[in-house]
Design a protein around this motif. Structure first.
Motif, PDB file in Angstrom:
ATOM      1  N   LEU A  99       0.798  -1.220   0.000  1.00 40.43           N
ATOM      2  CA  LEU A  99       0.000   0.000   0.000  1.00 40.43           C
ATOM      3  C   LEU A  99       0.835   1.277   0.000  1.00 40.43           C
ATOM      4  CD1 LEU A  99      -2.709  -1.090   2.588  1.00 40.43           C
ATOM      5  CD2 LEU A  99      -2.906  -1.068   0.094  1.00 40.43           C
ATOM      6  N   GLU A 100       2.146   1.172   0.154  1.00 42.28           N
ATOM      7  CA  GLU A 100       3.007   2.356   0.160  1.00 42.28           C
ATOM      8  C   GLU A 100       2.738   3.209  -1.088  1.00 42.28           C
ATOM      9  OE1 GLU A 100       5.505   5.330   0.215  1.00 42.28           O
ATOM     10  OE2 GLU A 100       5.264   4.036   1.966  1.00 42.28           O
ATOM     11  N   PRO A 101       2.408   4.513  -0.925  1.00 42.59           N
ATOM     12  CA  PRO A 101       1.984   5.296  -2.089  1.00 42.59           C
ATOM     13  C   PRO A 101       3.112   5.874  -2.936  1.00 42.59           C
ATOM     14  CG  PRO A 101       1.714   6.588  -0.094  1.00 42.59           C
ATOM     15  CD  PRO A 101       2.170   5.223   0.345  1.00 42.59           C
ATOM     16  N   THR A 102       4.303   6.097  -2.359  1.00 39.14           N
ATOM     17  CA  THR A 102       5.356   6.784  -3.116  1.00 39.14           C
ATOM     18  C   THR A 102       6.725   6.119  -3.041  1.00 39.14           C
ATOM     19  OG1 THR A 102       5.829   8.220  -1.219  1.00 39.14           O
ATOM     20  CG2 THR A 102       4.222   9.028  -2.836  1.00 39.14           C
ATOM     21  N   ASN A 107       1.037  -0.253  -4.989  1.00 38.18           N
ATOM     22  CA  ASN A 107       0.399   1.067  -5.024  1.00 38.18           C
ATOM     23  C   ASN A 107       1.390   2.210  -5.207  1.00 38.18           C
ATOM     24  OD1 ASN A 107      -2.049   2.588  -4.831  1.00 38.18           O
ATOM     25  ND2 ASN A 107      -1.442   3.242  -2.797  1.00 38.18           N
ATOM     26  N   SER A 108       2.682   1.938  -5.096  1.00 40.31           N
ATOM     27  CA  SER A 108       3.677   3.010  -5.149  1.00 40.31           C
ATOM     28  C   SER A 108       3.789   3.608  -6.549  1.00 40.31           C
ATOM     29  CB  SER A 108       5.051   2.480  -4.718  1.00 40.31           C
ATOM     30  OG  SER A 108       6.041   3.456  -4.946  1.00 40.31           O
ATOM     31  N   SER A 109       3.958   4.925  -6.570  1.00 43.05           N
ATOM     32  CA  SER A 109       4.106   5.638  -7.836  1.00 43.05           C
ATOM     33  C   SER A 109       5.568   5.835  -8.233  1.00 43.05           C
ATOM     34  CB  SER A 109       3.433   7.013  -7.744  1.00 43.05           C
ATOM     35  OG  SER A 109       4.026   7.791  -6.711  1.00 43.05           O
ATOM     36  N   VAL A 111       1.447   0.883  -9.905  1.00 42.56           N
ATOM     37  CA  VAL A 111       1.107   2.280 -10.172  1.00 42.56           C
ATOM     38  C   VAL A 111       2.295   2.988 -10.810  1.00 42.56           C
ATOM     39  CG1 VAL A 111       0.468   4.489  -9.117  1.00 42.56           C
ATOM     40  CG2 VAL A 111      -0.619   2.370  -8.343  1.00 42.56           C
ATOM     41  N   PRO A 157      -3.969   4.467  -8.782  1.00 37.97           N
ATOM     42  CA  PRO A 157      -3.780   4.149  -7.356  1.00 37.97           C
ATOM     43  C   PRO A 157      -5.039   3.506  -6.791  1.00 37.97           C
ATOM     44  CG  PRO A 157      -3.043   6.377  -7.845  1.00 37.97           C
ATOM     45  CD  PRO A 157      -3.756   5.894  -9.073  1.00 37.97           C
ATOM     46  N   ASP A 193      -7.140   1.811  -3.096  1.00 37.85           N
ATOM     47  CA  ASP A 193      -7.293   1.904  -1.652  1.00 37.85           C
ATOM     48  C   ASP A 193      -7.039   0.552  -0.996  1.00 37.85           C
ATOM     49  OD1 ASP A 193      -8.029   4.604  -1.786  1.00 37.85           O
ATOM     50  OD2 ASP A 193     -10.116   4.076  -2.214  1.00 37.85           O
ATOM     51  N   ARG A 218       2.385  -2.492   4.212  1.00 35.53           N
ATOM     52  CA  ARG A 218       2.810  -1.184   3.712  1.00 35.53           C
ATOM     53  C   ARG A 218       3.851  -1.385   2.623  1.00 35.53           C
ATOM     54  NH1 ARG A 218       0.996   4.174   4.283  1.00 35.53           N
ATOM     55  NH2 ARG A 218       2.712   5.583   3.828  1.00 35.53           N
TER      56      ARG A 218
END
Length: 454
Positions: free
Chosen positions: A181-184, A208-210, A236, A259, A261, A423
């Motif tokens: 789930l880590e976004p970046t 999920n990371s960009s 992502v 992305p 949830d 995460r």
């Protein structure tokens, strides 16, 4: 003699009177034939154009329920394709008022001398029509040229063609399986060593990371011995698989996905309502709240857990022998017919370490708020799970924590019947990581039905 010549001149005049109208009639017939052929050619092109336009729009339609933003994007995509096909250039058609007979939810355009109607949601009137938000209607009407008929004062008809395309979710999609789930952050999911990760039951790997490749990638790997077997890998950001490249995966990562949830978003339990225990020194442990730092460090120490929810205030570290769930057993080995109604370990503080040297069998409960979940970690500290020859867990849910899975060979494995959600996650060492995703797991990527409806 004079009379004969006069008669011949009169005959020639009569022939001209007959041939002239016939030539006009033939020219009219040729004009109709040529212009009819042109109209048919325009009709074929128009049908191909609206088919392509409707399919382009359908790819933007919402899957689950009506969505105004998705409908607007679908309309724009359909119009853009028609504009490109009609003008051979990219651009945006001019919006105009719709005629009174246009379907509801229509947006109308002009492209050169053609009029365009795009409608979504569209109400299908045929038997078995999908829901209106799953349909998009496209129509183009344009006059055909009258190269010959125009010279004769005739007009060719306006050609109209339409298409209806669909997009909806069908069965058999790809469920959330191994999820970070880590976004970046870069290297949010990392593979190395000689591990083999297998997701079955249509489970997907979702990152999920960009993070982009220039910064290491959201999915990263090192070494050339690991394997990832999954039907779908979605990222992502970007994936950096070198040096293994395509030799270590069964499906190419799909980069640039939207992305997403947390697929579970579980609420934590209230520990104040639980029975409290000051330590976890007993071989047979009961469900409740454990207020001390719970550590099992001896290879000779086993733990038998009764079914229920366990809440650890300061983490749970198991480096012992066997850890199993049983309804009634008080010692090991467990009877062959022994049963367990399921346990959930909630890590309220500290970290989670599971490094059993024997059997690890902690099946999750079938019912209740944590059905299917064996481990629920609330904290953000790194947790480590080491494989064994006999290892079984349900879902591992650690949305705030880095997860580390490892093993040292010799038949070691981590067998999960459920999902793995962290995460971040790293998979290293030499072991088998098997994730059997339940059929009812939330869909990460639904299997879609996209096509022309009529």
């Amino acid at each position: 003699m004079l009379s004969r010549r006069r008669s011949m001149r009169q005959d020639r005049g009569g022939v001209l009177v007959l041939v002239g109208p016939m030539l006009v009639a033939i020219l009219v017939m040729v004009a109709f034939a040529v212009d009819l052929g042109n109209a048919r050619q325009v009709a074929r092109h128009s049908q191909a154009n609206v088919d392509a336009s409707a399919l382009a729009g359908a790819r933007e339609l919402p899957l689950a329920e009506a969505d105004a933003t998705a409908a607007s994007e679908a309309t724009g995509a359909a119009a853009a394709v028609l504009y490109r096909n009609v003008t051979n250039s990219a651009g945006t058609p001019t919006t105009v008022s719709c005629a009174g007979d246009a379907p509801i939810n229509s947006t109308c355009y002009e492209i050169d001398d053609a009029t365009i109607v795009v409608a979504t949601p569209y109400v299908g009137t045929w038997t078995g029509a999908p829901l209106s938000h799953s349909l998009i209607f496209v129509e183009i009407c344009q006059p055909t040229s009258t190269n010959f008929a125009g010279a004769a004062g005739l007009t060719s008809p306006t050609v109209c063609r339409d298409a209806v395309a669909r997009r909806f979710s069908s069965t058999g999609g790809y469920g959330f399986g191994l999820v970070v789930l880590e976004p970046t952050g870069c290297k949010a999911l990392e593979f190395s060593g000689d591990s083999e990760t297998v997701l079955s039951s249509n489970g997907s790997v979702m990152v999920n990371s960009s993070c982009t490749m220039s910064n290491g990638g959201a999915l990263d790997s090192s070494g050339n011995s690991w394997d990832l077997i999954a039907n779908y890998i979605g990222v992502v950001g970007t994936a950096t698989l070198s040096p293994c490249d395509e030799d270590c995966i069964t499906s190419d990562p799909v980069e640039g996905i939207p992305p997403f949830d947390d697929p579970l978003a579980l609420d934590p339990p209230d520990p104040t309502a639980m029975t409290e225990f000051s330590n976890c020194n007993s071989t047979v442990m009961e469900p409740g709240r454990y207020t001390s730092n719970c550590k099992v460090t001896s290879n000779n120490d086993d733990r038998i857990l009764r079914p229920g929810t366990y809440y650890f205030d300061h983490g749970f570290e198991f480096n012992g022998g066997n850890i199993v769930c049983s309804n009634t057993a008080t010692s090991l080995p467990l009877p062959a017919d022994d049963a367990c109604d399921g346990v959930t370990l909630v890590i309220g503080g500290g970290a989670f370490t599971l490094n059993g040297n024997g059997t690890v069998k902690l099946p999750p409960p079938d019912t209740g708020p944590y059905a299917g979940v064996s481990v629920y970690q609330l904290t953000g500290q790194e947790s480590t799970i080491n494989g064994t020859a006999d290892f079984e867990l349900g879902t591992i849910y650690a949305p705030n924590a880095p997860l580390k899975f490892t093993g040292s060979g010799g038949g070691e494995a981590v067998n999960i019947t459920g999902q793995v959600i962290g995460r971040t996650a790293s998979i290293s060492g030499t072991f088998d990581f098997n994730i059997v995703v339940p059929e009812d797991a939330p869909d990460a990527v639904p299997e879609e039905s996209i096509g022309l409806e009529r």
